[in-house]
Write an enzyme that holds these catalytic residues in place. Structure first.
Site, PDB file in Angstrom:
ATOM      1  N   ARG A 130      16.646 -71.283 -57.964  1.00 19.57           N
ATOM      2  CA  ARG A 130      17.012 -70.923 -56.589  1.00 19.57           C
ATOM      3  C   ARG A 130      15.802 -70.457 -55.798  1.00 19.57           C
ATOM      4  NH1 ARG A 130      21.096 -66.381 -58.196  1.00 19.57           N
ATOM      5  NH2 ARG A 130      19.300 -65.998 -59.508  1.00 19.57           N
ATOM      6  N   GLY A 149      13.765 -61.926 -54.228  1.00 18.25           N
ATOM      7  CA  GLY A 149      13.052 -61.486 -53.035  1.00 18.25           C
ATOM      8  C   GLY A 149      13.061 -59.990 -52.833  1.00 18.25           C
ATOM      9  N   VAL A 166      13.501 -68.149 -54.058  1.00 19.45           N
ATOM     10  CA  VAL A 166      13.616 -66.785 -53.543  1.00 19.45           C
ATOM     11  C   VAL A 166      14.997 -66.562 -52.939  1.00 19.45           C
ATOM     12  CG1 VAL A 166      12.695 -65.095 -51.894  1.00 19.45           C
ATOM     13  CG2 VAL A 166      11.142 -66.634 -53.123  1.00 19.45           C
ATOM     14  N   HIS A 167      15.700 -65.598 -53.491  1.00 13.12           N
ATOM     15  CA  HIS A 167      17.017 -65.172 -53.015  1.00 13.12           C
ATOM     16  C   HIS A 167      17.017 -63.660 -53.164  1.00 13.12           C
ATOM     17  CE1 HIS A 167      17.969 -64.739 -57.285  1.00 13.12           C
ATOM     18  NE2 HIS A 167      17.237 -65.827 -57.405  1.00 13.12           N
ATOM     19  N   GLY A 168      18.118 -62.993 -52.933  1.00 13.44           N
ATOM     20  CA  GLY A 168      18.138 -61.528 -52.957  1.00 13.44           C
ATOM     21  C   GLY A 168      17.574 -60.913 -54.219  1.00 13.44           C
TER      22      GLY A 168
END
Length: 163
Positions: free
Chosen positions: A13, A20, A15-17
């Site tokens: 994925r 990130g 960068v996601h929560g």
């Protein structure tokens, strides 16, 4: 002086929560470097990932694998770098290109046809296994860990024996 690469994470994925914010803050990174050929050419994907990175207070860059290899040695001393790649093959390309990676965290590798479950979030096929074992054989610390502080599972022949 070698680039200060805190960690490299394989996450399909990118960068996601979780990457990130959670990982970036736990590492105290001030630069997220997304090393992926497709993301480096996709402004929409970059915009979405940049928004996530902004919430962690880190800068973010999007480089092709080749550009990463070519310029990583020009990183400023103040940069605390968290590299994110999509696949084990991407990580292998960076290591073969002499990017000074000391540790690789395997995060998410989603299920797809022909992939075997290693953990609830990591599925690998024969090519992934070959790349992961190559990386382990170079002396890079390579392990599966979902969140900072979770138990680490070392990536080795034993872990990948059923692939």
């Amino acid at each position: 002086m070698a680039a200060d690469i805190l960690l490299t994470r394989i996450d399909n994925r990118l960068v996601h929560g979780q990457v990130g914010v959670t990982w970036t803050r736990a590492l105290n990174a001030n630069l997220i470097l997304v090393a992926n050929d497709l993301a480096a050419k996709d402004p929409l994907q970059q915009k979405l990932m940049s928004t996530t990175a902004d919430s962690s207070g880190a800068d973010i860059r999007f480089f092709t694998l080749e550009k990463t290899i070519d310029i990583i040695d020009r990183a400023a001393d103040r940069q605390k770098i968290f590299i994110v790649v999509k696949t084990p093959a991407d990580a292998r390309t960076l290591v073969e290109g002499n990017v000074p990676i000391k540790a690789i965290n395997v995060g998410n590798m989603h299920f797809a046809q022909g992939k075997t479950e290693i953990t609830k979030k990591v599925y690998v096929d024969a090519k992934d296994k070959e790349d992961l074992l190559y990386l382990a054989g170079t002396g890079v610390k390579i392990y599966i860990q979902d969140y900072p502080g979770d138990k680490e599972s070392e990536v080795n022949d034993q872990l990948l024996k059923n692939v």
